[in-house]
Write an enzyme that holds these catalytic residues in place. Structure first.
Site, PDB file in Angstrom:
ATOM      1  N   HIS A 114      12.858  -1.675 -48.091  1.00  0.00           N
ATOM      2  CA  HIS A 114      11.612  -1.072 -47.626  1.00  0.00           C
ATOM      3  C   HIS A 114      11.071  -2.097 -46.516  1.00  0.00           C
ATOM      4  O   HIS A 114       9.745  -2.248 -46.140  1.00  0.00           O
ATOM      5  CB  HIS A 114      10.416  -1.423 -48.827  1.00  0.00           C
ATOM      6  CG  HIS A 114      10.634  -0.322 -50.067  1.00  0.00           C
ATOM      7  ND1 HIS A 114      10.515  -0.270 -51.503  1.00  0.00           N
ATOM      8  CD2 HIS A 114      11.422   0.829 -49.979  1.00  0.00           C
ATOM      9  CE1 HIS A 114      10.778   0.434 -51.804  1.00  0.00           C
ATOM     10  NE2 HIS A 114      11.288   1.209 -51.366  1.00  0.00           N
ATOM     11  N   CYS A 122       4.886  -3.244 -32.566  1.00  0.00           N
ATOM     12  CA  CYS A 122       4.029  -2.241 -31.991  1.00  0.00           C
ATOM     13  C   CYS A 122       4.263  -0.801 -32.149  1.00  0.00           C
ATOM     14  O   CYS A 122       5.393  -0.355 -31.705  1.00  0.00           O
ATOM     15  CB  CYS A 122       3.864  -2.593 -30.412  1.00  0.00           C
ATOM     16  SG  CYS A 122       2.798  -1.487 -29.458  1.00  0.00           S
ATOM     17  N   CYS A 125       5.168   0.403 -28.109  1.00  0.00           N
ATOM     18  CA  CYS A 125       6.359   0.036 -27.170  1.00  0.00           C
ATOM     19  C   CYS A 125       7.521  -0.488 -28.221  1.00  0.00           C
ATOM     20  O   CYS A 125       8.544  -0.831 -27.679  1.00  0.00           O
ATOM     21  CB  CYS A 125       5.890  -0.969 -26.310  1.00  0.00           C
ATOM     22  SG  CYS A 125       5.299  -2.643 -26.856  1.00  0.00           S
ATOM     23  N   CYS A 143       0.466  -4.173 -24.690  1.00  0.00           N
ATOM     24  CA  CYS A 143       0.628  -2.867 -24.076  1.00  0.00           C
ATOM     25  C   CYS A 143      -0.541  -1.732 -24.691  1.00  0.00           C
ATOM     26  O   CYS A 143      -0.570  -0.767 -24.179  1.00  0.00           O
ATOM     27  CB  CYS A 143       1.936  -2.343 -24.238  1.00  0.00           C
ATOM     28  SG  CYS A 143       2.042  -1.265 -26.009  1.00  0.00           S
ATOM     29  N   ASN A 206      13.314  -6.635 -67.196  1.00  0.00           N
ATOM     30  CA  ASN A 206      12.343  -6.403 -66.885  1.00  0.00           C
ATOM     31  C   ASN A 206      11.349  -6.416 -67.748  1.00  0.00           C
ATOM     32  O   ASN A 206      11.333  -6.135 -69.170  1.00  0.00           O
ATOM     33  CB  ASN A 206      12.273  -4.886 -66.396  1.00  0.00           C
ATOM     34  CG  ASN A 206      10.921  -4.612 -65.561  1.00  0.00           C
ATOM     35  OD1 ASN A 206      10.858  -4.955 -64.255  1.00  0.00           O
ATOM     36  ND2 ASN A 206      10.103  -3.811 -65.897  1.00  0.00           N
ATOM     37  N   ILE A 225      12.291 -13.390 -65.580  1.00  0.00           N
ATOM     38  CA  ILE A 225      13.613 -13.150 -64.777  1.00  0.00           C
ATOM     39  C   ILE A 225      14.086 -14.661 -64.652  1.00  0.00           C
ATOM     40  O   ILE A 225      15.597 -15.049 -64.522  1.00  0.00           O
ATOM     41  CB  ILE A 225      13.347 -12.602 -63.724  1.00  0.00           C
ATOM     42  CG1 ILE A 225      13.369 -10.949 -63.713  1.00  0.00           C
ATOM     43  CG2 ILE A 225      14.551 -12.618 -62.329  1.00  0.00           C
ATOM     44  CD1 ILE A 225      12.685 -10.094 -62.617  1.00  0.00           C
TER      45      ILE A 225
HETATM   46  N1  APR Z   1      10.051 -11.366 -65.146  1.00  0.00           N
HETATM   47  C1  APR Z   1      10.659  -9.951 -65.632  1.00  0.00           C
HETATM   48  N2  APR Z   1       9.848  -8.806 -65.191  1.00  0.00           N
HETATM   49  C2  APR Z   1       8.744  -9.200 -64.367  1.00  0.00           C
HETATM   50  C3  APR Z   1       8.425 -10.485 -64.068  1.00  0.00           C
HETATM   51  C4  APR Z   1       8.932 -11.290 -64.519  1.00  0.00           C
HETATM   52  N3  APR Z   1       8.731 -12.435 -64.005  1.00  0.00           N
HETATM   53  N4  APR Z   1       7.126 -10.001 -63.411  1.00  0.00           N
HETATM   54  C5  APR Z   1       6.870  -8.655 -63.380  1.00  0.00           C
HETATM   55  N5  APR Z   1       7.948  -7.973 -63.906  1.00  0.00           N
HETATM   56  C6  APR Z   1       8.074  -6.660 -64.144  1.00  0.00           C
HETATM   57  C7  APR Z   1       6.913  -5.910 -64.476  1.00  0.00           C
HETATM   58  O1  APR Z   1       7.004  -5.810 -65.727  1.00  0.00           O
HETATM   59  C8  APR Z   1       7.002  -4.542 -63.676  1.00  0.00           C
HETATM   60  O2  APR Z   1       7.411  -3.450 -64.556  1.00  0.00           O
HETATM   61  O3  APR Z   1       8.590  -6.214 -62.910  1.00  0.00           O
HETATM   62  C9  APR Z   1       8.041  -4.707 -62.771  1.00  0.00           C
HETATM   63  C10 APR Z   1       7.472  -4.731 -61.275  1.00  0.00           C
HETATM   64  O4  APR Z   1       7.380  -3.273 -60.793  1.00  0.00           O
HETATM   65  P1  APR Z   1       6.383  -2.674 -59.680  1.00  0.00           P
HETATM   66  O5  APR Z   1       4.978  -3.621 -59.900  1.00  0.00           O
HETATM   67  O6  APR Z   1       6.279  -1.367 -59.962  1.00  0.00           O
HETATM   68  O7  APR Z   1       7.361  -3.054 -58.583  1.00  0.00           O
HETATM   69  P2  APR Z   1       8.608  -2.167 -57.894  1.00  0.00           P
HETATM   70  O8  APR Z   1       9.445  -1.815 -59.115  1.00  0.00           O
HETATM   71  O9  APR Z   1       9.290  -3.437 -57.196  1.00  0.00           O
HETATM   72  O10 APR Z   1       7.706  -1.252 -56.909  1.00  0.00           O
HETATM   73  C11 APR Z   1       8.750  -0.387 -56.172  1.00  0.00           C
HETATM   74  O11 APR Z   1       6.741   0.402 -55.260  1.00  0.00           O
HETATM   75  O12 APR Z   1       4.540   0.217 -54.037  1.00  0.00           O
HETATM   76  C12 APR Z   1       5.714   0.344 -53.957  1.00  0.00           C
HETATM   77  O13 APR Z   1       7.105  -0.480 -52.002  1.00  0.00           O
HETATM   78  C13 APR Z   1       6.419  -0.826 -53.061  1.00  0.00           C
HETATM   79  O14 APR Z   1       8.659  -1.851 -53.353  1.00  0.00           O
HETATM   80  C14 APR Z   1       7.478  -1.404 -54.007  1.00  0.00           C
HETATM   81  C15 APR Z   1       7.941  -0.346 -54.767  1.00  0.00           C
END
Ligand code: APR
Length: 240
Positions: A114, A122, A125, A143, A206, A225
């Site tokens: 991402h 920019c 340019c 520019c 997660n 994590i």
């Molecule tokens: N340990 C384990 N899990 C965690 C922790 C942690 N310390 N902190 C947060 N989480 C989990 C949350 O429970 C959540 O389900 O991480 C997950 C993060 O999910 P999102 O907030 O949806 O983030 P992500 O999956 O990276 O989003 C993907 O969405 O908005 C767009 O571009 C943006 O890259 C992003 C994409």
């Protein structure tokens, strides 16, 4: 069990989402109460329409995120992943995160699907600047063009080369470890599936359940994590 899966895999890829950086102090997007999309509507601040139609709100939102990235830094978990790459325990990190923390911590093969908040460029340019332009509220190029963060906005394509490289890694890995992603955003969320379909073992770490948990060989919901990585690192060190 995570340490033994890593030990027995010859090609391991880690896939990270915003949950990898919450322990650095950055909010994620979808955690109840604290997620960024609980406060802001992504289509109004993180989309191409936002950049073209309400640019003041766009600038404000991304300046806030740039200041966040400048104030925070990689945590021990980022450094463990970089150390595992150096030791040949993992072969790279595919990340949805735009904070650049994997690179800052020393990961060499970091695939930023991402883009990155570390740079702005920019619209007209294409000239690239450091993100300090945004912290200093300088939003325009000499520019005359508008400066925007080098991230993928909703409605934009992912960087082709990075996507192709991540695809190649997911196709050949034996172990695919997801750290901190709700796996709700395509096409990034297809990588775990692809890895699984070609025969890799899938691990999902997660806090909250994801739609892909039933595909995983190992799911860890109850441990953050940072702790999971520290414990696995401890076990792997006992091998050496
Ligand atoms: N340990 C384990 N899990 C965690 C922790 C942690 N310390 N902190 C947060 N989480 C989990 C949350 O429970 C959540 O389900 O991480 C997950 C993060 O999910 P999102 O907030 O949806 O983030 P992500 O999956 O990276 O989003 C993907 O969405 O908005 C767009 O571009 C943006 O890259 C992003 C994409």
């Amino acid at each position: 069990m995570l340490a033994s899966l890593i030990r027995n895999s010859k090609h391991t890829i880690v896939f990270t989402g915003a949950g990898m950086s919450t322990e650095s102090g950055l909010p994620d997007f979808r955690s109840a109460n604290s997620g960024l999309w609980e406060q802001e509507d992504p289509s109004r601040v993180a989309s191409t329409e936002a950049l073209n139609q309400n640019v003041e709100q766009f600038f404000r939102f991304y300046r806030h995120r740039v200041l966040g990235v400048q104030d925070c830094k990689p945590h021990a978990g980022h450094f463990i992943l970089a150390d595992w790459e150096r030791k040949g325990l993992i072969q790279g990190v595919i990340t949805q995160n735009v904070d650049g923390f994997h690179t800052d911590a020393g990961t060499v093969n970091s695939m930023e699907l991402h883009g990155t908040l570390q740079k702005v460029h920019c619209q007209t340019c294409g000239k690239v600047y450091g993100n300090d332009r945004y912290s200093e509220e300088q939003y325009y190029c000499p520019c005359g063009g508008t400066l925007r963060p080098s991230v993928v906005l909703f409605g934009e394509m992912l960087p082709e080369n990075t996507f192709a490289k991540a695809l190649h890694e997911a196709e050949k890995c034996e172990l695919f470890i997801v750290l901190g992603s709700s796996l709700t955003v395509t096409p990034a969320n297809q990588f775990p599936l692809l890895a699984k379909e070609q025969g890799a073992k899938l691990v999902i770490v997660n806090r909250e359940p994801t739609l892909f948990d039933h595909y995983a060989d190992l799911v860890i919901h109850d441990t953050d994590i940072g702790v999971v990585l520290a414990q696995a690192d401890q076990e792997l060190r006992e091998d050496l």
